[in-house]
Design a protein around this motif. Structure first.
Motif, PDB file in Angstrom:
ATOM      1  N   THR A 144       0.804  -1.150   0.040  1.00 46.10           N
ATOM      2  CA  THR A 144      -0.029  -0.128  -0.006  1.00 46.10           C
ATOM      3  C   THR A 144       1.054   1.261  -0.059  1.00 46.10           C
ATOM      4  N   THR A 145       2.086   1.133   0.938  1.00 48.85           N
ATOM      5  CA  THR A 145       2.775   2.300   0.759  1.00 48.85           C
ATOM      6  C   THR A 145       3.379   2.570  -0.618  1.00 48.85           C
ATOM      7  N   GLU A 146       3.813   1.615  -1.249  1.00 50.65           N
ATOM      8  CA  GLU A 146       4.614   1.792  -2.423  1.00 50.65           C
ATOM      9  C   GLU A 146       3.508   2.018  -3.402  1.00 50.65           C
ATOM     10  N   MET A 147       2.166   1.811  -3.423  1.00 52.18           N
ATOM     11  CA  MET A 147       1.113   2.451  -4.219  1.00 52.18           C
ATOM     12  C   MET A 147       0.964   3.861  -4.232  1.00 52.18           C
ATOM     13  N   PHE A 148       0.783   4.164  -3.013  1.00 55.50           N
ATOM     14  CA  PHE A 148       0.788   5.850  -2.691  1.00 55.50           C
ATOM     15  C   PHE A 148       2.117   6.387  -3.084  1.00 55.50           C
ATOM     16  N   MET A 149       3.334   6.035  -2.817  1.00 56.11           N
ATOM     17  CA  MET A 149       4.491   6.562  -3.452  1.00 56.11           C
ATOM     18  C   MET A 149       4.516   6.940  -4.660  1.00 56.11           C
ATOM     19  N   THR A 150       3.873   5.855  -5.545  1.00 53.24           N
ATOM     20  CA  THR A 150       3.993   5.870  -6.895  1.00 53.24           C
ATOM     21  C   THR A 150       3.123   6.816  -7.248  1.00 53.24           C
ATOM     22  N   ILE A 151       1.664   7.096  -6.447  1.00 58.16           N
ATOM     23  CA  ILE A 151       0.914   8.140  -7.078  1.00 58.16           C
ATOM     24  C   ILE A 151       1.613   9.754  -6.929  1.00 58.16           C
TER      25      ILE A 151
END
Length: 214
Positions: A144-151
């Motif tokens: 989830t953290t990686e997803m937000f960081m990608t955003i």
């Protein structure tokens, strides 16, 4: 020159929108007008927002707010750790030259050439992103953290703007004060390499006096 607060609010706002969808201080000591510009840029790079206010004359005092990212606290949803977001912002500044065009007892003009950009320290941004995830009610895990960081990465692309223009200064009680519009960016992007202190070595290594050797 792009308003730094506007860019900062865009990053914080994109995170807030995503959540809803997934739910050193620089000193003011200067000897001359060029020293004031250099010291001001160092204060910006250091994110010393309180000191920045002291570099402008009364007529241009409102410009200080354009660099004050701490004001994002009033633009973020309640509960957001704005300091974590501020810690992640990097002002990347290169000063190639500072030439005093004219100087009298009442006014000075300095030609400033260089570049300025805002960037994000991805590692420093992690605590803010994790807080966003937690506030959304989601589990704070690596995926989830990686997803937000990608955003965030997709919403914020650092791009330096060329600085090439004259700055007018007037004498103040403790030195020269900036007293003209700092919107002297050409809008042209430049390639650059970030240094740890927020000063870019795009055109050469930074010397001890803060000026680029290139």
């Amino acid at each position: 020159m792009t308003n730094p607060r506007t860019r900062g609010a865009a990053v914080g706002g994109s995170l807030a929108l995503t959540m809803s969808l997934v739910l050193a201080p620089s000193a003011m000591a200067q000897d001359g007008p060029a020293d004031t510009i250099e010291s001001f840029m160092e204060a910006v790079a250091a994110k010393d927002f309180e000191a920045i206010q002291g570099y402008f004359c009364e007529a241009e005092a409102d410009q200080a707010a354009e660099f004050d990212l701490s004001a994002l606290a009033g633009e973020m949803p309640e509960g957001f750790d704005v300091q974590a977001l501020l810690d992640a912002f990097i002002f990347d500044i290169t000063l190639d030259s500072l030439d005093v065009v004219s100087e009298s007892e009442t006014e000075a003009v300095v030609r400033v050439v260089g570049s300025m950009a805002m960037d994000l320290d991805q590692e420093a941004l992690v605590p803010f992103v994790e807080a966003v995830i937690e506030m959304s009610g989601m589990e704070v895990d690596e995926a989830t953290t990686e997803m937000f960081m990608t955003i965030v990465a997709s919403e914020f692309e650092a791009q330096a703007e060329t600085i090439d223009g004259d700055v007018t200064l007037v004498p103040g009680d403790d030195g020269w004060l900036i007293c003209s519009d700092l919107d002297f960016g050409s809008g042209e992007s430049v390639d650059e390499e970030m240094t740890d202190d927020g000063m870019s070595d795009e055109s050469g290594d930074m010397s001890d006096d803060g000026m680029s050797d290139g």
